[in-house]
Design a protein around this motif. Structure first.
Motif, short mmCIF file in Angstrom:
data_model
loop_
_atom_site.label_atom_id
_atom_site.label_comp_id
_atom_site.label_asym_id
_atom_site.label_seq_id
_atom_site.Cartn_x
_atom_site.Cartn_y
_atom_site.Cartn_z
N LEU A 117 0.89 -0.92 -0.18
CA LEU A 117 0.09 0.13 -0.03
C LEU A 117 1.08 0.99 -0.12
CD1 LEU A 117 -3.04 1.10 0.64
CD2 LEU A 117 -2.17 1.58 2.84
N PHE A 130 3.43 0.95 -3.77
CA PHE A 130 2.61 1.00 -4.63
C PHE A 130 1.64 1.82 -5.06
CE2 PHE A 130 4.31 -3.49 -4.65
CZ PHE A 130 5.94 -3.02 -5.54
N ILE A 131 0.90 2.27 -4.06
CA ILE A 131 -0.74 3.20 -3.83
C ILE A 131 -0.23 4.50 -3.31
CG2 ILE A 131 -2.68 3.15 -2.92
CD1 ILE A 131 -3.34 0.11 -3.58
N PHE A 159 0.32 8.18 -5.72
CA PHE A 159 -0.34 9.07 -5.21
C PHE A 159 0.26 10.16 -5.02
CE2 PHE A 159 -3.95 10.66 -2.74
CZ PHE A 159 -4.91 10.94 -3.74
#
Length: 331
Positions: free
Chosen positions: A48, A51-52, A56
């Motif tokens: 999380l 990669f997110i 972001f």
């Protein structure tokens, strides 16, 4: 029991009640369970974060810069957003193509998926076989399904045009090479996967109590009236979920467009006369073909903000047509 024993008992009880409770972490078993839980959740948390959440935040930062992925980023502020909204005509072509596809693809997916689920919710011999048959296309890899549709919709040798000519004597259109037919062709491809929505609807339909239909039948209600007055209201939360996910997925369509464009017009093209230039395709072209990562990040953030706004609007309007049985019981 002697009277001398009573005060001693009361004092021991008082001492136990006044004693400080032991912490749940004081037990070695509790500490080991907590440690094991942290170890098991650590890969998900790292995924999380890396990669997110990481991309972001980085995407928002680069959207405020001029960055080509080779040289250090140059701070621009909101200049990328100004250029996109006021100077970039191709961006508004992208918006038009994407909104056209969303409106044309989501409605048939929602309606046909629901009707198919209602048909397959019947108690009939071999119904599970039909459910499996209709669901299987939705789990076929996108590359395979797009390759199949390229074969079906080919202008000269496609199965659909051959059938139209041999059976009805109709010369079929240029599905994949005409700017007027390229987006309808993509809508036809999107209907290939309505089995996924069908399964979600089917789960919602099977949660409706049969006693409601029996009571309605006793009162003289027909099948159509039961559908509008019982099925639709009770399955409305499921419809809301399918609509929201369908809109988000349609706005983010990329793989079939990329495969069709790269097969016929080159890596950076998006169908004939850019008729398939959708939002995510434009992000890809700006970022990975022209190496304008900052500009592509700004376009991606505009898409994110649009989807957030559309989702909030749908939740806001849901109170007018979505029926929640628990809330009705509370009222």
């Amino acid at each position: 029991m002697s009277q001398e024993a009573i005060p001693a008992t009361d004092s021991s009880v008082t001492a136990e009640l006044s004693a400080k409770p032991r912490s749940v972490w004081a037990s070695p078993i509790r500490r080991r369970e907590a440690r094991d839980g942290i170890v098991f959740i650590l890969p998900w948390f790292l995924g999380l974060l890396i990669f997110i959440l990481g991309p972001f935040v980085a995407g928002f930062y680069y959207s405020l810069t001029e960055y080509d992925s080779l040289l250090p980023a140059n701070w621009l502020g909101v200049e990328n957003y100004r250029r996109i909204l006021f100077d970039d005509d191709r961006f508004w072509l992208t918006v038009y193509n994407t909104v056209w596809y969303v409106c044309a693809a989501v409605v048939p997916q929602v309606v046909l998926g629901l009707l198919l689920a209602v048909l397959l919710n019947q108690k009939a011999r071999g119904i599970t076989v039909f459910r499996t048959v209709f669901f299987m296309p939705s789990i076929v890899p996108i590359v395979a399904s797009v390759s199949l549709f390229i074969f079906i919709l080919h202008d000269r040798f496609g199965l659909l045009n051959e059938t139209l000519y041999q059976v009805f004597g109709i010369v079929g259109p240029n599905w994949l090479t005409s700017p007027d037919w390229s987006k309808p062709s993509l809508v036809l491809w999107s209907l290939w996967g309505i089995g996924g929505g069908m399964i979600i609807y089917l789960a919602g339909l099977q949660g409706i109590p049969q006693t409601l239909y029996e009571a309605a039948a006793i009162d003289g209600a027909g099948a159509l009236r039961c559908f509008w007055k019982i099925t639709i209201p009770l399955i409305s939360p499921t419809i809301l979920f399918v609509v929201i996910m369908g809109i988000i997925g349609s706005f983010q369509i990329f793989t079939p467009v990329f495969l069709l464009g790269s097969a016929n017009y080159g890596l950076a093209a998006a169908g004939p006369m850019d008729s398939l230039l959708f939002w995510v395709v434009y992000i890809y072209n700006q970022g990975f073909f022209y190496f304008r990562m900052g500009y592509a990040s700004a376009i991606a953030w505009l898409l994110f903000m649009l989807l957030v706004v559309l989702t909030l609007i749908q939740f806001r309007l849901a109170g007018r047509w979505v029926y929640y049985e628990d809330e009705a019981a509370i009222r």
